[in-house]
Design a protein around this motif. Sequence first.
Motif, mmCIF file in Angstrom:
data_model
loop_
_atom_site.group_PDB
_atom_site.id
_atom_site.type_symbol
_atom_site.label_atom_id
_atom_site.label_comp_id
_atom_site.label_asym_id
_atom_site.label_seq_id
_atom_site.Cartn_x
_atom_site.Cartn_y
_atom_site.Cartn_z
ATOM 1 N N SER A 168 0.834 -1.213 0.000
ATOM 2 C CA SER A 168 0.000 0.000 0.000
ATOM 3 C C SER A 168 0.862 1.253 0.000
ATOM 4 O O SER A 168 0.568 2.211 -0.711
ATOM 5 N N GLU A 169 1.920 1.247 0.800
ATOM 6 C CA GLU A 169 2.812 2.407 0.868
ATOM 7 C C GLU A 169 3.450 2.682 -0.485
ATOM 8 O O GLU A 169 3.535 3.833 -0.909
ATOM 9 N N GLU A 170 3.868 1.618 -1.158
ATOM 10 C CA GLU A 170 4.487 1.786 -2.471
ATOM 11 C C GLU A 170 3.493 2.359 -3.474
ATOM 12 O O GLU A 170 3.817 3.238 -4.258
ATOM 13 N N ILE A 171 2.270 1.835 -3.430
ATOM 14 C CA ILE A 171 1.223 2.309 -4.347
ATOM 15 C C ILE A 171 0.896 3.775 -4.078
ATOM 16 O O ILE A 171 0.840 4.586 -5.001
ATOM 17 N N VAL A 172 0.702 4.108 -2.810
ATOM 18 C CA VAL A 172 0.376 5.490 -2.431
ATOM 19 C C VAL A 172 1.485 6.437 -2.884
ATOM 20 O O VAL A 172 1.219 7.486 -3.470
ATOM 21 N N ILE A 197 -6.348 9.604 -3.430
ATOM 22 C CA ILE A 197 -5.327 8.570 -3.594
ATOM 23 C C ILE A 197 -6.000 7.190 -3.605
ATOM 24 O O ILE A 197 -5.703 6.364 -4.458
ATOM 25 N N ALA A 198 -6.920 6.977 -2.678
ATOM 26 C CA ALA A 198 -7.627 5.695 -2.586
ATOM 27 C C ALA A 198 -8.366 5.390 -3.885
ATOM 28 O O ALA A 198 -8.342 4.268 -4.389
ATOM 29 N N GLU A 199 -9.011 6.412 -4.432
ATOM 30 C CA GLU A 199 -9.762 6.254 -5.666
ATOM 31 C C GLU A 199 -8.844 5.903 -6.840
ATOM 32 O O GLU A 199 -9.110 4.965 -7.591
ATOM 33 N N ILE A 200 -7.763 6.654 -6.995
ATOM 34 C CA ILE A 200 -6.824 6.429 -8.089
ATOM 35 C C ILE A 200 -6.166 5.051 -7.960
ATOM 36 O O ILE A 200 -6.057 4.306 -8.930
ATOM 37 N N ALA A 201 -5.762 4.723 -6.751
ATOM 38 C CA ALA A 201 -5.027 3.475 -6.519
ATOM 39 C C ALA A 201 -5.957 2.265 -6.477
ATOM 40 O O ALA A 201 -5.516 1.133 -6.634
ATOM 41 N N GLY A 202 -7.227 2.499 -6.227
ATOM 42 C CA GLY A 202 -8.171 1.395 -6.111
ATOM 43 C C GLY A 202 -7.979 0.587 -4.839
ATOM 44 O O GLY A 202 -8.212 -0.613 -4.815
ATOM 45 N N ILE A 203 -7.520 1.261 -3.785
ATOM 46 C CA ILE A 203 -7.406 0.572 -2.496
ATOM 47 C C ILE A 203 -8.228 1.298 -1.436
ATOM 48 O O ILE A 203 -8.585 2.456 -1.590
ATOM 49 N N ASP A 204 -8.508 0.594 -0.365
ATOM 50 C CA ASP A 204 -9.347 1.112 0.706
ATOM 51 C C ASP A 204 -8.728 2.347 1.357
ATOM 52 O O ASP A 204 -7.526 2.398 1.565
ATOM 53 N N LYS A 205 -9.588 3.320 1.688
ATOM 54 C CA LYS A 205 -9.097 4.569 2.279
ATOM 55 C C LYS A 205 -8.376 4.316 3.601
ATOM 56 O O LYS A 205 -7.411 4.994 3.922
ATOM 57 N N LYS A 206 -8.833 3.331 4.357
ATOM 58 C CA LYS A 206 -8.163 3.008 5.628
ATOM 59 C C LYS A 206 -6.721 2.559 5.375
ATOM 60 O O LYS A 206 -5.824 2.911 6.124
ATOM 61 N N GLU A 207 -6.540 1.777 4.311
ATOM 62 C CA GLU A 207 -5.190 1.344 3.926
ATOM 63 C C GLU A 207 -4.338 2.551 3.546
ATOM 64 O O GLU A 207 -3.168 2.646 3.907
ATOM 65 N N VAL A 208 -4.944 3.458 2.779
ATOM 66 C CA VAL A 208 -4.249 4.668 2.340
ATOM 67 C C VAL A 208 -3.836 5.502 3.543
ATOM 68 O O VAL A 208 -2.696 5.960 3.628
ATOM 69 N N ASP A 209 -4.752 5.690 4.491
ATOM 70 C CA ASP A 209 -4.445 6.483 5.684
ATOM 71 C C ASP A 209 -3.290 5.876 6.480
ATOM 72 O O ASP A 209 -2.421 6.587 6.968
ATOM 73 N N LYS A 210 -3.301 4.544 6.590
ATOM 74 C CA LYS A 210 -2.228 3.850 7.298
ATOM 75 C C LYS A 210 -0.902 4.056 6.568
ATOM 76 O O LYS A 210 0.123 4.351 7.183
ATOM 77 N N ALA A 211 -0.933 3.901 5.246
ATOM 78 C CA ALA A 211 0.271 4.077 4.435
ATOM 79 C C ALA A 211 0.800 5.504 4.558
ATOM 80 O O ALA A 211 2.005 5.716 4.698
ATOM 81 N N ILE A 212 -0.111 6.483 4.517
ATOM 82 C CA ILE A 212 0.278 7.892 4.635
ATOM 83 C C ILE A 212 0.986 8.144 5.966
ATOM 84 O O ILE A 212 2.015 8.801 6.014
ATOM 85 N N LYS A 213 0.413 7.592 7.037
ATOM 86 C CA LYS A 213 1.006 7.776 8.360
ATOM 87 C C LYS A 213 2.444 7.249 8.382
ATOM 88 O O LYS A 213 3.360 7.931 8.845
ATOM 89 N N ASN A 214 2.641 6.046 7.828
ATOM 90 C CA ASN A 214 3.974 5.452 7.807
ATOM 91 C C ASN A 214 4.927 6.201 6.885
ATOM 92 O O ASN A 214 6.102 6.385 7.217
ATOM 93 N N LEU A 215 4.431 6.634 5.737
ATOM 94 C CA LEU A 215 5.273 7.374 4.798
ATOM 95 C C LEU A 215 5.697 8.720 5.377
ATOM 96 O O LEU A 215 6.823 9.169 5.193
#
Length: 61
Positions: free
Chosen positions: A5-9, A25-43
Amino acid sequence: MGTMSEEIVFKVLKESGKPLKSAEIAEIAGIDKKEVDKAIKNLKKGGKIISPKRCYYAPAE
């Protein structure tokens, strides 16, 4: 890097050329917003991305 998820984001942010909100980002990547939020936090923690304005994210370079 970190999770898939982090790589995709990160890739979405790099390719967009402009700051994006996590929902976009979630829409473009086609992944769940919760996943995106987690990835953003780590990034952000890893210094890979920055938040140029509230709720928007961009690569740190």
